[in-house]
Design a protein around this motif. Structure first.
Motif, PDB file in Angstrom:
ATOM      1  N   THR A  28     -38.275  72.872  68.518  1.00  0.00           N
ATOM      2  CA  THR A  28     -37.007  73.192  67.869  1.00  0.00           C
ATOM      3  C   THR A  28     -36.085  73.954  68.815  1.00  0.00           C
ATOM      4  O   THR A  28     -34.886  73.686  68.870  1.00  0.00           O
ATOM      5  N   ALA A  29     -36.633  74.885  69.567  1.00  0.00           N
ATOM      6  CA  ALA A  29     -35.831  75.644  70.520  1.00  0.00           C
ATOM      7  C   ALA A  29     -35.243  74.730  71.590  1.00  0.00           C
ATOM      8  O   ALA A  29     -34.061  74.871  71.963  1.00  0.00           O
ATOM      9  N   SER A  30     -36.012  73.779  72.071  1.00  0.00           N
ATOM     10  CA  SER A  30     -35.483  72.873  73.093  1.00  0.00           C
ATOM     11  C   SER A  30     -34.415  71.953  72.505  1.00  0.00           C
ATOM     12  O   SER A  30     -33.418  71.651  73.168  1.00  0.00           O
ATOM     13  N   GLN A  31     -34.582  71.519  71.252  1.00  0.00           N
ATOM     14  CA  GLN A  31     -33.563  70.691  70.607  1.00  0.00           C
ATOM     15  C   GLN A  31     -32.277  71.479  70.395  1.00  0.00           C
ATOM     16  O   GLN A  31     -31.177  70.945  70.615  1.00  0.00           O
ATOM     17  N   ILE A  32     -32.394  72.723  69.979  1.00  0.00           N
ATOM     18  CA  ILE A  32     -31.201  73.560  69.784  1.00  0.00           C
ATOM     19  C   ILE A  32     -30.489  73.772  71.105  1.00  0.00           C
ATOM     20  O   ILE A  32     -29.253  73.697  71.174  1.00  0.00           O
ATOM     21  N   LYS A  33     -31.233  74.020  72.154  1.00  0.00           N
ATOM     22  CA  LYS A  33     -30.631  74.206  73.475  1.00  0.00           C
ATOM     23  C   LYS A  33     -29.894  72.945  73.915  1.00  0.00           C
ATOM     24  O   LYS A  33     -28.780  73.017  74.448  1.00  0.00           O
TER      25      LYS A  33
END
Length: 79
Positions: A28-33
């Motif tokens: 999720t963090a990589s998608q948000i980034k």
């Protein structure tokens, strides 16, 4: 026997923690980034287009007409 069950339970809990929380959070963090990067790129493109439109529609410098004094009405304050 009890030690083996305890180790199996500990390994199972660690497995559930890693695959239930750590991996989804990192994805999720990589998608948000990635989405933030895309939004910043889109905003930069929009700003460039806006600046380009402003330069194209900018008024050409030339003689400007000054308004005549007769065109304005006096303002009176009403009490």
């Amino acid at each position: 026997m009890f030690k083996v069950l305890l180790w199996a339970l500990a390994i199972y809990m660690l497995y559930r923690f890693i695959f239930g929380l750590v991996i989804p959070v990192s994805k999720t963090a990589s998608q948000i980034k990635q989405k933030m990067t895309e939004m910043q790129q889109q905003q930069a493109q929009q700003q460039q287009e806006y600046a380009r439109q402003q330069t194209q529609t900018a008024p050409k410098s030339g003689p400007t007409a000054t308004p005549k004094r007769d065109d304005y009405l006096d303002f009176e304050e009403i009490k």
